[in-house]
Scaffold this motif. Sequence first.
Motif, PDB file in Angstrom:
ATOM      1  N   SER A 137       0.855  -1.177   0.000  1.00 49.91           N
ATOM      2  CA  SER A 137       0.000   0.000   0.000  1.00 49.91           C
ATOM      3  C   SER A 137       0.897   1.235   0.000  1.00 49.91           C
ATOM      4  CB  SER A 137      -0.890  -0.037   1.246  1.00 49.91           C
ATOM      5  OG  SER A 137      -1.433   1.214   1.482  1.00 49.91           O
ATOM      6  N   VAL A 140       0.368   3.536   2.980  1.00 43.93           N
ATOM      7  CA  VAL A 140       0.972   3.068   4.245  1.00 43.93           C
ATOM      8  C   VAL A 140       2.467   3.412   4.269  1.00 43.93           C
ATOM      9  CG1 VAL A 140       1.544   1.002   5.596  1.00 43.93           C
ATOM     10  CG2 VAL A 140      -0.725   1.227   4.613  1.00 43.93           C
ATOM     11  N   ILE A 141       3.127   3.192   3.124  1.00 39.63           N
ATOM     12  CA  ILE A 141       4.564   3.497   3.035  1.00 39.63           C
ATOM     13  C   ILE A 141       4.798   5.010   3.171  1.00 39.63           C
ATOM     14  CG2 ILE A 141       6.645   3.302   1.574  1.00 39.63           C
ATOM     15  CD1 ILE A 141       5.541   0.590   2.505  1.00 39.63           C
ATOM     16  N   ASN A 144       4.314   5.984   6.773  1.00 41.12           N
ATOM     17  CA  ASN A 144       5.446   5.469   7.533  1.00 41.12           C
ATOM     18  C   ASN A 144       6.657   6.395   7.362  1.00 41.12           C
ATOM     19  OD1 ASN A 144       8.028   3.555   7.535  1.00 41.12           O
ATOM     20  ND2 ASN A 144       6.485   2.656   8.864  1.00 41.12           N
TER      21      ASN A 144
ATOM     22  N   PRO B 143       4.827  -2.359   7.814  1.00 36.72           N
ATOM     23  CA  PRO B 143       4.010  -1.662   6.817  1.00 36.72           C
ATOM     24  C   PRO B 143       3.902  -2.440   5.504  1.00 36.72           C
ATOM     25  CG  PRO B 143       6.113  -0.558   7.106  1.00 36.72           C
ATOM     26  CD  PRO B 143       6.065  -1.656   8.112  1.00 36.72           C
ATOM     27  N   PHE B 144       4.753  -3.449   5.321  1.00 38.21           N
ATOM     28  CA  PHE B 144       4.744  -4.208   4.073  1.00 38.21           C
ATOM     29  C   PHE B 144       3.866  -5.452   4.139  1.00 38.21           C
ATOM     30  CE2 PHE B 144       8.773  -1.916   3.931  1.00 38.21           C
ATOM     31  CZ  PHE B 144       8.726  -1.366   2.666  1.00 38.21           C
ATOM     32  N   LEU B 190      -2.657  -6.944   2.509  1.00 36.15           N
ATOM     33  CA  LEU B 190      -3.003  -6.495   1.161  1.00 36.15           C
ATOM     34  C   LEU B 190      -2.966  -7.627   0.125  1.00 36.15           C
ATOM     35  CD1 LEU B 190      -3.627  -3.555   0.416  1.00 36.15           C
ATOM     36  CD2 LEU B 190      -1.350  -3.385  -0.512  1.00 36.15           C
ATOM     37  N   ASN B 210      -6.784  -5.110   3.184  1.00 36.36           N
ATOM     38  CA  ASN B 210      -6.544  -3.729   2.745  1.00 36.36           C
ATOM     39  C   ASN B 210      -5.477  -3.040   3.590  1.00 36.36           C
ATOM     40  OD1 ASN B 210      -8.057  -3.786   5.033  1.00 36.36           O
ATOM     41  ND2 ASN B 210      -9.525  -2.235   4.408  1.00 36.36           N
ATOM     42  N   ALA B 211      -4.645  -3.828   4.263  1.00 33.40           N
ATOM     43  CA  ALA B 211      -3.573  -3.327   5.130  1.00 33.40           C
ATOM     44  C   ALA B 211      -4.119  -2.539   6.322  1.00 33.40           C
ATOM     45  CB  ALA B 211      -2.573  -2.474   4.353  1.00 33.40           C
TER      46      ALA B 211
END
Lengths: 172, 284
Positions: A137, A140-141, A144, B143-144, B190, B210-211
């Motif tokens: 996403s 999100v990155i 972050n 986050p990944f 995701l 969807n994270a």
Amino acid sequence: MAILYKNLKLKTLSLGPLILLYFLSVTEIDTQFSNYFEILSFNLQLIIVYYWVMKDPSILGNGHIFFAGIINDVIMGLPMGLSALGYLITALVAMYIRSVTVKMTFFTDWFTFILAIFFSQFINLILISNFSDLNISYSVIFYNSLFTFIFYPIFWVLFNPYLTIISRFNND
Amino acid sequence: MSASREDFGIAIRSALLKKGARQKFSLFFLIIISFLIFFLDSIKFTAVDITRSFLRDGIYRASSIASSPIRFAKYSGDKIKLHFSIYDENKILKEELNRLKNKDFDFEFLSSKNRDLQKLIETDAEIVEETVLAKVLLDKDSPFLKSIIINKGKNSQIKKGMPVVDGNYLVGKTVEVNYLSSRVLLLNDLNSRIPVTLEPDATQAILVGNAEKNPVLEYLPEFFEVEEGKTVFTSGKDGIFPAGIPVGKIFLEENIAKVKLFSDPNQISFLNIVLTNTDEVESF
């Protein structure tokens, strides 16, 4: 004896940032706070690498930065070498800024950190999107990276007294 | 202009190649090595796979040991919190027990009816629902990837793509299997896609991660009106997941159908891996 004791103390003190870097990579401690605030997460390892390479590159050591990155990749389930590359790019930017800056202030540290975050995340995103099946996403990155930048001053304030102690021991 | 370009070149070269007195490797060398490792990792080659598998097993175990003091601190904190809320919880549980006792009779009747109907249509005949109990070794958010590491792998007949449940509730599926450990991809990641069915009218949909905390429902029928509170089950349409594993309850957020999962992945210590009896799993 006194010299030996002083050297031992200095060595132990110098190991602090390295232990913290490994600890964050190896253990399940994370800096993701999505349970409290959906978008809140930051990358403390990047802050540690940037700050300490900028201030004293010998404290972390390139090999350790690389190895901590590899461990982080294995634990996070990322393609191996990805975090290592991100940390090394951050270290490279820090080394570059260190060699071109005559007088380092807090603001030069903080604003040049944008470059380090940008290049490390950019390389990571290029590699993931072209050579990996991983879906990520971008928002999100982005968040972050943003919070990593925003939280840098807090850790700068925390690390600075520690650096002063190490420098004082070094000069004695 | 050319002078500044020269300065830039000198500074970059110095940053890349300078090792200093206490450094053993230059940044340039390590960056090249990182690239090499990255490309080697993406190659599907048996020798690389075996090395990777053993390396992961070792690091997961070491990490689990290193994380044990943190886990103990978290456990103690939770215990203390639980101790203070035990009276209120007892009251709620008593009410819940009474409600469930009343429902028990309905359930018995419905399950016997369901058994008869299953026999009639002969579904799920090939699914073997044998499970393997596994302990969560590591639960690190990133986050990944939203995933957890468990302590069972190929040595316990676990394969890629097998469903993982917490009690009766679906948690995710295995995406990486080593000899002694595996990685479970959580439903809110995701990369997670699970075919589901919405009760009571058996509407088909895909549960997509969807994270965020709650995954969303996609590919719902056109003009379908989402009703909050409906239960979502696995549909088994992929031929890998057994049908009827409870997943969560539907709720609406900004007109998007989301699913509040029955199982909170952050609170899990033990899981069951459903050993689905199909060869398709291996080619996941």
